[in-house]
Each structure stands twice: as structure tokens, then as C-alpha cells.
Motif scaffolding. Structure first.
Motif, short mmCIF file in Angstrom:
data_model
loop_
_atom_site.label_atom_id
_atom_site.label_comp_id
_atom_site.label_asym_id
_atom_site.label_seq_id
_atom_site.Cartn_x
_atom_site.Cartn_y
_atom_site.Cartn_z
N SER A 6 0.82 -1.21 0.00
CA SER A 6 0.00 0.00 0.00
C SER A 6 0.86 1.26 0.00
CB SER A 6 -0.95 -0.01 1.20
OG SER A 6 -0.21 -0.13 2.39
N ASN A 7 2.12 1.15 0.44
CA ASN A 7 3.02 2.30 0.44
C ASN A 7 3.35 2.76 -0.96
OD1 ASN A 7 3.07 2.08 3.21
ND2 ASN A 7 4.98 0.92 3.24
N ASP A 8 3.25 1.87 -1.95
CA ASP A 8 3.61 2.18 -3.32
C ASP A 8 2.45 2.73 -4.13
OD1 ASP A 8 6.01 1.03 -2.59
OD2 ASP A 8 5.62 -0.85 -3.65
N ARG A 9 1.27 2.79 -3.57
CA ARG A 9 0.06 3.10 -4.34
C ARG A 9 -0.78 4.19 -3.70
NH1 ARG A 9 2.09 0.47 -8.43
NH2 ARG A 9 2.03 -1.77 -8.27
N ASN A 10 -1.50 4.91 -4.53
CA ASN A 10 -2.52 5.84 -4.07
C ASN A 10 -3.83 5.06 -4.03
OD1 ASN A 10 -4.49 7.75 -3.69
ND2 ASN A 10 -3.83 9.07 -5.36
N PRO A 11 -4.40 4.83 -2.84
CA PRO A 11 -5.62 4.01 -2.75
C PRO A 11 -6.76 4.51 -3.64
CG PRO A 11 -4.74 4.46 -0.56
CD PRO A 11 -3.94 5.28 -1.55
N ASP A 12 -6.82 5.80 -3.89
CA ASP A 12 -7.89 6.34 -4.72
C ASP A 12 -7.80 5.88 -6.18
OD1 ASP A 12 -8.90 7.68 -2.53
OD2 ASP A 12 -7.83 9.54 -2.99
N ASP A 13 -6.64 5.40 -6.59
CA ASP A 13 -6.45 4.93 -7.96
C ASP A 13 -6.89 3.47 -8.15
OD1 ASP A 13 -5.38 7.37 -8.69
OD2 ASP A 13 -3.30 6.70 -8.47
N TYR A 14 -7.32 2.84 -7.07
CA TYR A 14 -7.65 1.41 -7.11
C TYR A 14 -9.07 1.17 -6.60
CZ TYR A 14 -2.81 0.77 -8.17
OH TYR A 14 -1.59 0.84 -8.79
N ARG A 15 -9.78 0.35 -7.34
CA ARG A 15 -11.15 0.00 -6.98
C ARG A 15 -11.13 -0.90 -5.74
NH1 ARG A 15 -14.89 -4.40 -9.47
NH2 ARG A 15 -16.96 -3.64 -8.92
N PRO A 16 -11.84 -0.50 -4.67
CA PRO A 16 -11.88 -1.36 -3.48
C PRO A 16 -12.68 -2.62 -3.76
CG PRO A 16 -13.04 0.73 -3.09
CD PRO A 16 -12.55 0.74 -4.50
N GLY A 17 -12.23 -3.73 -3.18
CA GLY A 17 -12.93 -4.98 -3.40
C GLY A 17 -12.60 -6.01 -2.34
N ARG A 58 -17.43 2.64 1.88
CA ARG A 58 -17.97 2.63 3.23
C ARG A 58 -18.56 1.27 3.63
NH1 ARG A 58 -18.85 6.75 0.34
NH2 ARG A 58 -20.91 6.13 -0.36
N ALA A 59 -18.54 0.32 2.73
CA ALA A 59 -19.14 -0.99 3.00
C ALA A 59 -18.25 -1.81 3.93
CB ALA A 59 -19.37 -1.74 1.70
N ASP A 60 -18.87 -2.66 4.70
CA ASP A 60 -18.16 -3.59 5.55
C ASP A 60 -17.62 -4.73 4.68
OD1 ASP A 60 -17.44 -5.05 8.01
OD2 ASP A 60 -19.11 -6.35 7.42
N PRO A 61 -16.31 -4.94 4.64
CA PRO A 61 -15.74 -5.96 3.76
C PRO A 61 -16.28 -7.37 4.02
CG PRO A 61 -14.02 -4.50 4.52
CD PRO A 61 -15.26 -4.16 5.30
N LYS A 62 -16.46 -7.75 5.27
CA LYS A 62 -16.96 -9.09 5.58
C LYS A 62 -18.38 -9.26 5.04
CE LYS A 62 -17.39 -12.36 9.39
NZ LYS A 62 -17.21 -12.54 10.84
N SER A 63 -19.21 -8.25 5.20
CA SER A 63 -20.58 -8.31 4.65
C SER A 63 -20.55 -8.39 3.13
CB SER A 63 -21.39 -7.09 5.10
OG SER A 63 -21.55 -7.09 6.49
N ALA A 64 -19.63 -7.64 2.52
CA ALA A 64 -19.51 -7.68 1.05
C ALA A 64 -19.08 -9.07 0.59
CB ALA A 64 -18.51 -6.62 0.58
N ALA A 65 -18.19 -9.70 1.34
CA ALA A 65 -17.74 -11.06 0.99
C ALA A 65 -18.92 -12.04 1.07
CB ALA A 65 -16.61 -11.51 1.91
N MET A 66 -19.72 -11.93 2.11
CA MET A 66 -20.88 -12.81 2.25
C MET A 66 -21.89 -12.55 1.13
SD MET A 66 -20.32 -14.97 4.57
CE MET A 66 -21.94 -15.70 4.43
N ARG A 67 -22.09 -11.29 0.78
CA ARG A 67 -23.02 -10.95 -0.30
C ARG A 67 -22.52 -11.53 -1.62
NH1 ARG A 67 -23.23 -5.99 0.66
NH2 ARG A 67 -21.79 -5.19 -0.89
N GLU A 68 -21.22 -11.49 -1.85
CA GLU A 68 -20.64 -12.07 -3.07
C GLU A 68 -20.90 -13.57 -3.12
OE1 GLU A 68 -18.22 -12.63 -6.59
OE2 GLU A 68 -19.57 -11.12 -5.80
N LEU A 69 -20.67 -14.25 -2.01
CA LEU A 69 -20.90 -15.70 -1.98
C LEU A 69 -22.37 -16.03 -2.22
CD1 LEU A 69 -18.57 -16.75 0.97
CD2 LEU A 69 -18.23 -17.19 -1.48
N ASN A 70 -23.26 -15.19 -1.73
CA ASN A 70 -24.68 -15.42 -1.95
C ASN A 70 -25.07 -15.16 -3.39
OD1 ASN A 70 -27.63 -13.92 -1.88
ND2 ASN A 70 -27.53 -15.83 -0.73
N GLU A 71 -24.65 -14.02 -3.93
CA GLU A 71 -25.06 -13.63 -5.28
C GLU A 71 -24.40 -14.49 -6.36
OE1 GLU A 71 -24.24 -9.47 -5.66
OE2 GLU A 71 -25.79 -8.91 -4.21
#
Length: 176
Positions: A6-17, A58-71
Motif C-alpha cells: 500500500s506504500n507504493d500506491r494511491n488508494p484512490d487509484d484502485y477500486r476497493p474490493g 464505506r461498506a463492511d468488507p466481511k458483509s460484502a464477501a458474504m453478499r458475493e458468496l450469496n449472489e
């Protein structure tokens, strides 16, 4: 996609996932073939991937992971146990041929939080047709050692990092 600190990157340039290494009771990992990458790639290779998705900042990553597994594969919270979260985000760059294509050129790649999850039941609960928007048209279980080699080249180092981080825990699952 090449992982970088993360030290090498600007987080705004990367899609969170998020990404999920889902393993069964034998320690094998779920991989699927994406609908938007049917059959083989243009170079004739046959690529597979683990479930992953973009998330809102602003999403909770764990909830997003569960939503991905469901969808994507029809799993409900009672079908899965999240065992572990990777200790850091993995930054991945898109390869040159894809730059500017996904996400309307807004991002250089993805920054992903990866989870290790176990399937609590049998394979019959996996349903890649559960949601009309499913991303997979075929799936299988594979040894965690094979994940890196089944992935598209730009994802291989990410898969290596995930497997290295979770390998000890996958080994414990295999023993029980």
C-alpha cells in the motif's frame, strides 16, 4: 494484476474490493469460470478465478464477501464460516491490454481484502445459477496449490499471496 504494498500506491487509484478463498472440508478451493470470459482467453488459456467483487468504500468488507458468496454461488450465511481475513489489502494493477477498459478507466486496478471461508455443508448448496447476474458458468474444487496456476497471469501473484497467507489454515482443515 501484480500485488504491491500500500506504500507504493494511491488508494484512490484502485477500486476497493473483496475476494474469498472458499474451501470445502477436504481443503480444496472453489474456482469458477467467469461468464464474461467464456471458454478460453484469446491466447487459448483456460483461466479460473475465486469469488471476488468490488465494494463501496464505506461498506463492511466481511458483509460484502458474504453478499458475493450469496449472489455468485448461492451460499447463505448458514452455509459458510469466515475463518480469517488477510492481514493487508492486496493492490493489483490491470495489465496493459485492459487499462482503461473496466470501470470506465477510473481505476488502475483493484485493492482487495481477502477472506478465507469454509463451506459448512456439502457441495449441493453451491448454485452458480442462484442469481441471474451470476458471474460464473462453470465451477470446481481444486487443490490450493493449483490456484495460482489456474488464474489469469495478471492475478497469479495475488493468488500466490492469498495461498501463502491462508495455506497453514487450509492444511488444518484438510487434517480434520
Amino acid at each position: 494484476m501484480t500485488p504491491a504494498s500500500s506504500n507504493d500506491r494511491n488508494p484512490d487509484d484502485y477500486r476497493p474490493g473483496v475476494g474469498i478463498m472458499l474451501v470445502n472440508m477436504h481443503g480444496d478451493a472453489f474456482v469458477g469460470k467467469r461468464i464474461d470470459e467464456p471458454e478460453a482467453s484469446s491466447d487459448g488459456a483456460d483461466w479460473w478465478q475465486m469469488p471476488q467483487r468490488g465494494i463501496d468504500e464505506r461498506a463492511d468488507p466481511k458483509s460484502a464477501a458474504m453478499r458475493e458468496l450469496n449472489e455468485e454461488i448461492g451460499l447463505r450465511s448458514q452455509d459458510v464460516h469466515i475463518v480469517l481475513q488477510h492481514s493487508k489489502e492486496l493492490y493489483c494493477d490491470l495489465p496493459a491490454p485492459l487499462e482503461g477498459d473496466p470501470w470506465n478507466g477510473r481505476y488502475k486496478g483493484q485493492r482487495q481484502i481477502w477472506f478465507l471461508a469454509t463451506l459448512l455443508g456439502s457441495d449441493h448448496v453451491v448454485n452458480i445459477n442462484a442469481d441471474n447476474g451470476s458471474g460464473f458458468y462453470e465451477w470446481k474444487w481444486v487443490s490450493a496449490a493449483k490456484l495460482e496456476h489456474l488464474a489469469a497471469p495478471f492475478k497469479q501473484s495475488t493468488y500466490r499471496s492469498v495461498t501463502n497467507a491462508f495455506g497453514h489454515f487450509v492444511g488444518m482443515i484438510e487434517e480434520h
